[in-house]
Write a protein that holds these residues in place. Structure first.
Motif, PDB file in Angstrom:
ATOM      1  N   LEU A 177       0.827  -1.201   0.000  1.00 20.91           N
ATOM      2  CA  LEU A 177       0.000   0.000   0.000  1.00 20.91           C
ATOM      3  C   LEU A 177       0.865   1.256   0.000  1.00 20.91           C
ATOM      4  CD1 LEU A 177      -2.820  -1.065   2.496  1.00 20.91           C
ATOM      5  CD2 LEU A 177      -2.952  -0.920   0.004  1.00 20.91           C
ATOM      6  N   LEU A 178       1.960   1.237   0.783  1.00 21.96           N
ATOM      7  CA  LEU A 178       2.848   2.391   0.795  1.00 21.96           C
ATOM      8  C   LEU A 178       3.473   2.634  -0.579  1.00 21.96           C
ATOM      9  CD1 LEU A 178       4.665   1.929   4.234  1.00 21.96           C
ATOM     10  CD2 LEU A 178       2.935   3.637   3.641  1.00 21.96           C
ATOM     11  N   ALA A 179       3.895   1.534  -1.240  1.00 24.89           N
ATOM     12  CA  ALA A 179       4.500   1.669  -2.563  1.00 24.89           C
ATOM     13  C   ALA A 179       3.491   2.204  -3.580  1.00 24.89           C
ATOM     14  CB  ALA A 179       5.060   0.316  -3.010  1.00 24.89           C
ATOM     15  N   ALA A 180       2.228   1.707  -3.489  1.00 23.72           N
ATOM     16  CA  ALA A 180       1.202   2.180  -4.421  1.00 23.72           C
ATOM     17  C   ALA A 180       0.896   3.657  -4.191  1.00 23.72           C
ATOM     18  CB  ALA A 180      -0.066   1.345  -4.262  1.00 23.72           C
ATOM     19  N   GLY A 181       0.830   4.070  -2.906  1.00 23.65           N
ATOM     20  CA  GLY A 181       0.579   5.488  -2.614  1.00 23.65           C
ATOM     21  C   GLY A 181       1.703   6.373  -3.101  1.00 23.65           C
ATOM     22  N   LEU A 182       2.960   5.911  -2.927  1.00 22.91           N
ATOM     23  CA  LEU A 182       4.101   6.688  -3.410  1.00 22.91           C
ATOM     24  C   LEU A 182       4.076   6.837  -4.927  1.00 22.91           C
ATOM     25  CD1 LEU A 182       6.772   8.106  -2.715  1.00 22.91           C
ATOM     26  CD2 LEU A 182       7.906   5.878  -2.887  1.00 22.91           C
ATOM     27  N   LEU A 183       3.693   5.752  -5.613  1.00 18.78           N
ATOM     28  CA  LEU A 183       3.611   5.809  -7.073  1.00 18.78           C
ATOM     29  C   LEU A 183       2.560   6.800  -7.534  1.00 18.78           C
ATOM     30  CD1 LEU A 183       4.530   4.665  -9.803  1.00 18.78           C
ATOM     31  CD2 LEU A 183       2.821   2.858  -9.531  1.00 18.78           C
ATOM     32  N   LEU A 184       1.390   6.797  -6.866  1.00 19.47           N
ATOM     33  CA  LEU A 184       0.328   7.731  -7.239  1.00 19.47           C
ATOM     34  C   LEU A 184       0.743   9.178  -6.949  1.00 19.47           C
ATOM     35  CD1 LEU A 184      -2.827   5.791  -5.962  1.00 19.47           C
ATOM     36  CD2 LEU A 184      -2.069   6.118  -8.331  1.00 19.47           C
ATOM     37  N   TYR A 185       1.459   9.369  -5.802  1.00 19.59           N
ATOM     38  CA  TYR A 185       1.905  10.721  -5.453  1.00 19.59           C
ATOM     39  C   TYR A 185       2.886  11.258  -6.493  1.00 19.59           C
ATOM     40  CZ  TYR A 185       4.316  14.443  -2.902  1.00 19.59           C
ATOM     41  OH  TYR A 185       4.870  15.623  -2.534  1.00 19.59           O
ATOM     42  N   ARG A 186       3.831  10.404  -6.938  1.00 25.58           N
ATOM     43  CA  ARG A 186       4.782  10.843  -7.962  1.00 25.58           C
ATOM     44  C   ARG A 186       4.093  11.142  -9.288  1.00 25.58           C
ATOM     45  NH1 ARG A 186      10.009   6.825  -7.137  1.00 25.58           N
ATOM     46  NH2 ARG A 186      10.713   7.746  -5.142  1.00 25.58           N
ATOM     47  N   SER A 187       3.093  10.341  -9.654  1.00 23.69           N
ATOM     48  CA  SER A 187       2.362  10.574 -10.911  1.00 23.69           C
ATOM     49  C   SER A 187       1.638  11.903 -10.865  1.00 23.69           C
ATOM     50  CB  SER A 187       1.377   9.436 -11.158  1.00 23.69           C
ATOM     51  OG  SER A 187       2.066   8.204 -11.273  1.00 23.69           O
ATOM     52  N   GLY A 188       1.003  12.207  -9.665  1.00 22.03           N
ATOM     53  CA  GLY A 188       0.294  13.478  -9.535  1.00 22.03           C
ATOM     54  C   GLY A 188       1.237  14.659  -9.570  1.00 22.03           C
ATOM     55  N   SER A 189       2.426  14.520  -8.962  1.00 17.14           N
ATOM     56  CA  SER A 189       3.398  15.622  -8.953  1.00 17.14           C
ATOM     57  C   SER A 189       3.898  15.920 -10.350  1.00 17.14           C
ATOM     58  CB  SER A 189       4.575  15.263  -8.028  1.00 17.14           C
ATOM     59  OG  SER A 189       4.119  15.080  -6.701  1.00 17.14           O
ATOM     60  N   GLU A 190       4.160  14.866 -11.131  1.00 17.52           N
ATOM     61  CA  GLU A 190       4.626  15.082 -12.502  1.00 17.52           C
ATOM     62  C   GLU A 190       3.552  15.756 -13.351  1.00 17.52           C
ATOM     63  OE1 GLU A 190       7.588  11.192 -12.628  1.00 17.52           O
ATOM     64  OE2 GLU A 190       5.783  11.274 -13.875  1.00 17.52           O
ATOM     65  N   GLY A 191       2.254  15.435 -13.118  1.00 19.61           N
ATOM     66  CA  GLY A 191       1.175  16.059 -13.880  1.00 19.61           C
ATOM     67  C   GLY A 191       1.021  17.529 -13.559  1.00 19.61           C
ATOM     68  N   GLU A 192       1.211  17.890 -12.256  1.00 24.38           N
ATOM     69  CA  GLU A 192       1.055  19.277 -11.850  1.00 24.38           C
ATOM     70  C   GLU A 192       2.277  20.125 -12.212  1.00 24.38           C
ATOM     71  OE1 GLU A 192      -1.669  18.283  -7.936  1.00 24.38           O
ATOM     72  OE2 GLU A 192       0.324  19.180  -7.746  1.00 24.38           O
ATOM     73  N   GLY A 193       3.455  19.511 -12.396  1.00 23.09           N
ATOM     74  CA  GLY A 193       4.680  20.268 -12.659  1.00 23.09           C
ATOM     75  C   GLY A 193       4.727  20.868 -14.063  1.00 23.09           C
ATOM     76  N   GLY A 194       3.989  20.323 -15.043  1.00 18.63           N
ATOM     77  CA  GLY A 194       4.039  20.851 -16.412  1.00 18.63           C
ATOM     78  C   GLY A 194       3.128  22.051 -16.577  1.00 18.63           C
ATOM     79  N   GLY A 195       3.587  23.236 -16.298  1.00 19.36           N
ATOM     80  CA  GLY A 195       2.768  24.448 -16.384  1.00 19.36           C
ATOM     81  C   GLY A 195       2.598  24.927 -17.827  1.00 19.36           C
ATOM     82  N   ILE A 196       1.606  25.821 -18.059  1.00 20.82           N
ATOM     83  CA  ILE A 196       1.336  26.386 -19.385  1.00 20.82           C
ATOM     84  C   ILE A 196       1.681  27.861 -19.356  1.00 20.82           C
ATOM     85  CG2 ILE A 196      -0.473  26.856 -21.112  1.00 20.82           C
ATOM     86  CD1 ILE A 196      -1.928  24.403 -20.062  1.00 20.82           C
ATOM     87  N   ILE A 197       2.463  28.354 -20.305  1.00 23.86           N
ATOM     88  CA  ILE A 197       2.874  29.753 -20.366  1.00 23.86           C
ATOM     89  C   ILE A 197       1.682  30.606 -20.792  1.00 23.86           C
ATOM     90  CG2 ILE A 197       4.437  31.418 -21.479  1.00 23.86           C
ATOM     91  CD1 ILE A 197       6.368  29.121 -21.875  1.00 23.86           C
TER      92      ILE A 197
END
Length: 257
Positions: free
Chosen positions: A109-129
């Motif tokens: 469960l910890l590994a799955a939560g970490l994977l989801l957290y990293r996926s969400g962070s990568e999605g939010e990091g790509g900003g639009i100019i």
């Protein structure tokens, strides 16, 4: 006072010791020490105890223990030891497999939560100019979705990584002590026959007794002539047929002081 008792009494008085001093130093009850000096052997549960206590008391007073044991009236008699309660050790509960399963589930469960957290962070990091809107093509969205869908799950593991030895050095193993390094080996005997434990280590003797299903009693006595932890006397004698209601008594050295 008889000859044996007079020798013990005179040796104690000559050293300026009281009966209380001897009781404190030898850890033998005062009434047994007084019984030895009076030669009142009826005070002992069995002749075997009188012999063991006399040996310790004689060595404490600086006398020849072997000579005094030879003068003991019961020196050549095999003692009749009353059966004592069997000594048992508390059992340790076994390691439950449920804890292993629970640990694996928590790690997963910890590994799955970490994977989801990293996926969400990568999605939010790509900003639009601002002022430069961009539209992702259908092929790019399809490729991104395929990559996220095929991401392999993280499998938890409980096995530690092996430690590699430095180049040129052979792996070393820690030598474990063996029971053969202390005391002499115990010769096997037939069913119901008491083995010869004299000179053997206490741990080895107890292991043999448990194997044979025999009850036992351990008496620790100060003996500077015998290495600490070795059996130097026993009852019944080696080779005797042990009765159902009998126990094997082992006299073990505590070393000298």
């Amino acid at each position: 006072m008889a000859e044996l008792g007079r020798v013990l009494f005179q040796a104690r008085v000559g050293r300026g010791l009281t009966i209380e001093d001897a009781e404190r130093d030898t850890r033998i009850s005062k009434r047994y020490l007084e019984a030895l000096e009076r030669e009142d052997f009826s005070a002992f549960p069995a002749p075997f105890y009188a012999r063991a206590f006399l040996r310790t008391y004689a060595q404490y007073l600086g006398l020849d223990a072997a000579q005094l044991l030879a003068a003991l009236p019961h020196a050549r008699l095999e003692p009749e030891v009353a059966p004592l309660p069997e000594i048992s050790r508390p059992t340790t509960p076994g390691f439950s497999i449920n804890w292993v399963v629970a640990g694996i589930v928590v790690l997963f469960l910890l590994a799955a939560g970490l994977l989801l957290y990293r996926s969400g962070s990568e999605g939010e990091g790509g900003g639009i100019i601002p002022g430069k809107p961009t539209v992702a093509s259908t092929d790019e969205r399809t490729e991104t979705a395929a990559v996220e869908a095929t991401a392999p799950p993280v499998e938890p593991t409980l096995e530690p990584s092996p430690v590699e030895s430095p180049p040129g050095e052979a792996p070393t193993t820690e030598a474990l002590p063996t029971q053969e390094s202390q005391g002499r080996p115990i010769e096997p005997t037939g069913p119901g026959l008491v083995p010869d434990f004299e000179g053997a280590a206490l741990d080895a003797a107890l292991a043999v007794l448990r194997d044979k299903g025999m009850k036992y009693v351990v008496i620790e006595v100060d003996n500077k002539d015998v290495v600490q932890g070795l059996v130097f006397d026993q009852s019944p004698a080696p080779g005797s047929q042990l009765k159902d209601d009998e126990s094997v008594t082992l006299v073990v050295s505590r070393g000298g002081h």
